[in-house]
Scaffold this active site. Structure first.
Site, PDB file in Angstrom:
ATOM      1  N   THR A  34      24.573  54.483  22.722  1.00 47.93           N
ATOM      2  CA  THR A  34      24.099  55.379  23.777  1.00 47.93           C
ATOM      3  C   THR A  34      25.019  55.304  24.991  1.00 47.93           C
ATOM      4  OG1 THR A  34      21.825  55.043  23.019  1.00 47.93           O
ATOM      5  CG2 THR A  34      22.112  56.032  25.185  1.00 47.93           C
ATOM      6  N   ASP A 219      22.949  62.659  18.692  1.00 48.69           N
ATOM      7  CA  ASP A 219      22.573  61.252  18.574  1.00 48.69           C
ATOM      8  C   ASP A 219      21.757  61.057  17.297  1.00 48.69           C
ATOM      9  OD1 ASP A 219      22.275  58.593  19.295  1.00 48.69           O
ATOM     10  OD2 ASP A 219      20.543  58.976  20.589  1.00 48.69           O
ATOM     11  N   GLN A 250      20.679  52.744   9.118  1.00 48.60           N
ATOM     12  CA  GLN A 250      19.367  52.868   9.756  1.00 48.60           C
ATOM     13  C   GLN A 250      18.686  54.201   9.431  1.00 48.60           C
ATOM     14  OE1 GLN A 250      18.947  51.075  13.839  1.00 48.60           O
ATOM     15  NE2 GLN A 250      21.172  51.132  13.803  1.00 48.60           N
ATOM     16  N   ARG A 599      15.956  44.494  15.210  1.00 48.32           N
ATOM     17  CA  ARG A 599      15.293  44.761  16.498  1.00 48.32           C
ATOM     18  C   ARG A 599      15.311  43.516  17.371  1.00 48.32           C
ATOM     19  NH1 ARG A 599      16.675  48.991  16.817  1.00 48.32           N
ATOM     20  NH2 ARG A 599      17.776  48.415  14.928  1.00 48.32           N
TER      21      ARG A 599
END
Length: 714
Positions: A34, A219, A250, A599
Site C-alpha cells: 500500500t 490493489d 493470498q 497476520r
C-alpha cells in the site's frame, strides 16, 4: 522526490517510479504494497505532472479505499485535488449515475443489498412453485451472481443451460432481472456488468472514460473476478498504463468468483508487462514467514518468490492439541490473560476460525472469564430491522419505482395494507404504467382498490413520500430522516415502552450520526444510500478498540495483529471437506492457512482438538495435514493434560489407520480414493472401529458403517 522515496527498499522505489506501460507488483504479505501504491500515485502527480483527473485507483473495500485517500492526500500538495480512489462498485456507480440512461435505466436507480436480493429470490421461487429442497434461495442467488460475474445475460445463460436445474435457474434469473429493471434497481453484480455493457455497446462512452482514466492502479489484483478483469481491460485498451498490486499466495475468494489466473497470467494478458517483486516483510518474524512458506510451497499454481525479514527469527509457533473445543477455548483465555500480564493489551490478539459457528464456545469462555472481545462479521449495523426500515423510506423517496423498498416501508409501522391490498395497488400501477407512489394518489387507484379505508391508507402513505421528497430538496439529510421518523409513525411504534424498543430507537439515532457527514454534500440522499448499500462487515473494524478481535480467516486478510490464534486446524475444517476431492480447492485452503499465519507480528498459536462438537454432532477428525508441512524446529508442541488414546495423538508417531471389512474385501487407509455405487467417487479421511468417514465429490462428508459400506478402491 526524496519525500516519496524515503524509507523504501530498492524494489519499492522501482514500483513508485514505474511510469508508462503495464506493471505487476508481486507483493508478499506485509511487504508494504500500500505504501508503494500510494506513493506511486503521488509520484505520477508531483513528478510526472499527470493530472489527478486522469488517475483511477480501485480496490475492494471502502476501508482500504479510505486509507488510500488519506495517504495520497498527505503525500501530494494541497494545490492538487485527489484522484478518484474507490472500490470497483463505487467507481462503477459513478459511471452509471452519469451514463446508465443509454441502457434505458433512470439515473436515480437504487441498489439492492444482499438481504433485499434474497427476499426477491424467495418471492420468485414461491411464485414459480419451485421446491426449497432443490432450489435453496441462497444457492439460487449465488448462481445468478456467478452468471452476472461471467457477463452472462438471462438469455445467454438460458441458451447454455445443460440441466433441469440450470433451466429453472435461468427462468428465475430472467424474472429477477426484469423485476429489477421495473423497479429501476440494480444489485451489486449489475454495477460492474452494466458498466461493461455500456463500454461494449456505446463506444463513445468507453472512449470518454479511456481518455479520463489514462493511468489505472488496481490493489489486491489477485481477488478480481472475470467481470472486474474485463472492466479493467476495457479501460486500459488505449493507453495501456495499468499498475496492479497483488499476491497470488493470498487469493482466497474463489468461492465468490475471484480468478487467480488473472494475476498469474498478467504478463500474457498485457504484453510488455514488467514485474516487480516485493519480498521483504515488515510485519512478521522469520519463523512465522518460514512456517507460512512451508504450507504454501506445496501449491503448483503460484508465482515464485521468497518472503524474508531482517527483524530476526522470533519465537516458535505454538501448536496446541486440545482434548475438545472447550479446552481449546480455555487455553486461549489462559494464554491471553498470561500475556496481558506481560504487557500485551486486548487489541493485540485475534482469534481466527474457518466458520462463524466456531466462535460460540470461545465467546462463552471469554464472557465467563471477563475477557473483553469483539466479533467481526456478526449482524451488521445496516442489517438491523429498524435501520433497514428507515433505509427503505429513503430508497423510496429517491426512487418511487422501488417496489421492494415500498413493500418494506409500508409495513413499518403497519397501516392495514395487507398482502392482498398491496398486490391490487402494485398490480394497478403496473397496468397503468405508473410508479406505485404516483398511482397511489391518482383517481385510478379506486378502480383496483375498492375499500375506502385501504384507499385512504395508501393515499396518506404516498402523500407522505411525495411530501418527504419535497422536504429533502430544502433540508439536510439528517433533517429528512428526523422528519420521516416522526411523520411516518415509525418512531412511536418503536418507542413502545420496552427496553428492546429503546435499543432499536438508539440504532436509528446512530443512523442519524452517520448521516451528519453528508450535511454539506450535493445529492446527499443518493450518496448516503450508496454508502449503506456498498458497506461491508470489514469496513467498521476498529483495531484501536481495546478488545480481543474474533473473525473468520477470510475477514482477516489485510489486517495484522501482534498475536494470532487459529482454531480448528483439523481435517474437514482446515482444510475444508470439499477440498479433499478437488486439487484447486486444496490449493485455496493452503492459501487461506498462509493468510492466517501471516497476520501475526510476534506470535502464532495453531490449535486443534481431538474431538469437537460442531453443527450439532460430535466430530473426531485428524489434525490438519498442514501441520506435517511445518518443520519441527519452527514449532513448540504442546498438548492437553487430559488422558488420550494412542490414535488421537498427533505428536506421537501414528500407525496407519487400517480398515479390514472382511477377509474378501480390500484394505483401505486414510487418504485412499474410493468409489461408492450410489455416492460416486470420494476420499477416506478417517475411521474408527465401526465407522469410516469418506468425503464424496458431490455430496461432501458421509459416515458409513464399515461392515456394509459398498466401497472399492480406485
Amino acid at each position: 522526490m526524496k519525500k516519496l522515496l524515503v524509507g523504501l527498499n530498492q524494489p519499492q522505489k522501482e514500483a513508485v517510479q514505474a511510469f508508462e506501460g503495464p506493471f505487476l507488483v508481486s507483493a508478499g504479505a506485509g511487504s508494504g504494497k500500500t505504501t508503494a501504491l500510494t506513493r506511486r500515485i503521488a509520484y505520477l502527480i508531483r513528478e510526472r505532472d499527470i493530472s489527478p483527473h486522469n488517475i483511477l485507483a480501485v480496490t475492494f473495500t471502502n476501508k482500504a479505499a479510505s486509507e488510500m485517500r488519506v495517504r495520497v492526500g498527505y503525500l501530494i500538495d494541497t494545490q492538487y485535488s485527489n484522484p478518484l480512489i474507490g472500490t470497483f462498485h463505487s467507481v462503477c456507480v459513478r459511471i452509471l449515475r452519469e451514463d446508465i440512461h443509454y441502457l434505458g435505466y433512470e439515473t436515480n436507480f437504487t441498489i439492492l443489498d444482499s438481504h433485499d436480493q434474497l427476499v426477491l429470490v424467495k418471492k420468485i421461487l414461491k411464485e414459480l412453485g419451485l421446491p426449497k429442497q432443490q432450489f435453496a434461495p441462497r444457492s439460487v442467488l449465488e448462481g445468478i451472481s456467478r452468471a452476472k460475474n461471467s457477463l452472462l445475460s438471462p438469455d445467454l445463460f438460458s441458451s447454455q443451460a445443460s440441466s433441469h436445474y440450470e433451466e429453472q435457474l435461468s427462468h428465475v434469473y430472467d424474472i429477477y432481472q426484469r423485476t429489477l429493471r421495473e423497479n429501476h434497481s440494480l444489485d451489486f453484480d449489475d454495477l460492474i456488468r452494466l458498466t461493461i455493457t455500456l463500454f461494449i455497446e456505446y463506444k463513445d462512452v468507453l472512449i470518454k472514460y479511456q481518455e479520463k482514466f489514462q493511468y489505472i492502479l488496481v490493489d489486491e489484483y489477485q481477488d478480481t473476478n472475470h467481470a472486474q478483469y474485463t472492466f479493467i481491460q476495457q479501460l486500459t485498451k488505449k493507453h495501456h498504463n495499468l499498475f496492479v498490486v497483488g499476491d497470488d499466495w493470498q487469493s482466497i475468494y474463489k468461492w465468490r468468483g475471484a480468478d487467480i489466473s488473472n494475476i498469474l497470467n498478467f504478463e500474457k494478458d498485457f504484453p510488455k508487462a514488467q514485474t516487480i517483486k516485493l519480498e521483504q516483510n515488515y510485519r512478521s518474524t522469520q519463523n512465522i514467514l518460514d512456517a507460512a512458506y512451508t504450507v504454501i510451497e506445496h501449491n503448483s499454481d503460484r508465482s515464485d518468490k521468497k518472503i524474508w525479514t531482517d527483524t530476526g527469527a522470533g519465537e516458535q509457533l505454538v501448536v496446541f492439541e486440545a482434548h475438545d473445543e472447550r479446552e481449546e477455548a480455555m487455553y486461549i483465555v489462559e494464554t491471553v490473560q498470561k500475556m496481558m500480564k506481560n504487557g500485551y493489551v486486548g487489541k493485540d490478539f485475534v482469534v481466527l476460525y474457518r466458520t462463524n459457528a466456531q466462535s460460540r464456545i470461545v465467546e462463552e469462555y471469554f464472557l465467563k472469564n471477563g475477557v473483553s472481545y469483539r466479533i467481526v462479521g456478526g449482524i451488521k449495523f445496516y442489517e438491523r430491522k429498524e435501520v433497514k426500515d428507515v433505509m427503505a423510506y429513503l430508497k423510496l423517496i429517491a426512487n418511487h419505482a422501488d417496489a421492494i423498498a415500498l413493500e418494506r416501508a409500508v409495513a413499518s409501522p403497519r397501516r392495514g395494507i395487507g398482502g392482498k391490498t398491496f398486490e391490487q395497488w402494485f398490480g394497478g400501477a403496473r397496468a397503468e404504467e405508473m410508479n406505485s407512489i404516483e398511482f397511489g394518489v391518482s383517481d385510478k387507484l379506486s378502480q383496483f382498490v375498492t375499500a375506502k379505508s385501504k384507499q385512504k391508507a395508501i393515499h396518506d402513505f404516498c402523500n407522505l413520500i411525495i411530501g418527504a421528497r419535497k422536504y429533502a430538496d430544502k433540508h439536510s439529510l439528517m433533517d429528512l430522516i428526523i422528519y420521516l421518523y416522526d411523520k411516518s409513525g415509525f418512531k412511536n411504534s418503536l418507542l413502545d415502552g420496552t427496553t428492546e424498543g429503546e435499543s432499536r430507537d438508539e440504532n436509528v439515532q446512530e443512523l442519524l450520526s452517520v448521516a451528519t457527514k453528508y450535511d454539506d454534500i450535493d445529492n446527499a440522499l443518493n450518496m448516503f444510500i450508496e454508502e449503506v448499500a456498498l458497506a461491508s462487515d470489514t469496513d467498521k473494524i476498529n483495531q484501536d478498540t481495546d478488545m480481543v478481535h474474533m473473525m473468520t480467516l477470510h475477514s482477516a486478510k489485510g489486517l495484522e495483529f501482534p498475536v494470532v490464534f487459529i482454531i480448528g486446524l483439523e481435517e474437514g475444517l482446515i482444510p475444508h471437506n470439499r477440498a479433499m476431492v478437488d486439487n484447486a480447492e486444496m490449493e485455496e485452503e493452503r492459501r487461506l492457512a498462509y493468510v492466517g499465519i501471516t497476520r501475526a507480528k510476534d506470535k502464532v498459536f495453531l490449535l486443534h482438538a481431538r474431538q469437537r462438537l460442531i453443527f450439532g454432532s460430535l466430530e473426531s477428525n485428524l489434525p490438519s495435514r498442514f501441520f506435517e508441512d511445518i518443520p519441527d524446529n519452527l514449532i513448540d508442541k504442546q498438548s492437553s493434560s487430559q488422558p488420550r488414546r494412542k490414535r488421537d495423538s498427533f505428536f506421537d508417531k501414528k500407525p496407519e489407520s487400517v480398515l479390514q471389512i472382511n477377509d474378501d474385501v480390500e484394505t483401505f487407509i486414510d487418504g485412499d480414493k474410493v468409489r461408492h455405487k450410489d455416492f460416486g467417487e470420494g476420499v477416506v479421511v478417517g475411521q474408527d472401529n465401526i465407522i469410516i468417514h469418506v468425503v464424496f465429490k458431490d455430496l461432501g462428508l458421509k459416515k458409513l458403517a464399515k461392515s456394509i459400506a459398498p466401497l472399492e478402491k480406485i
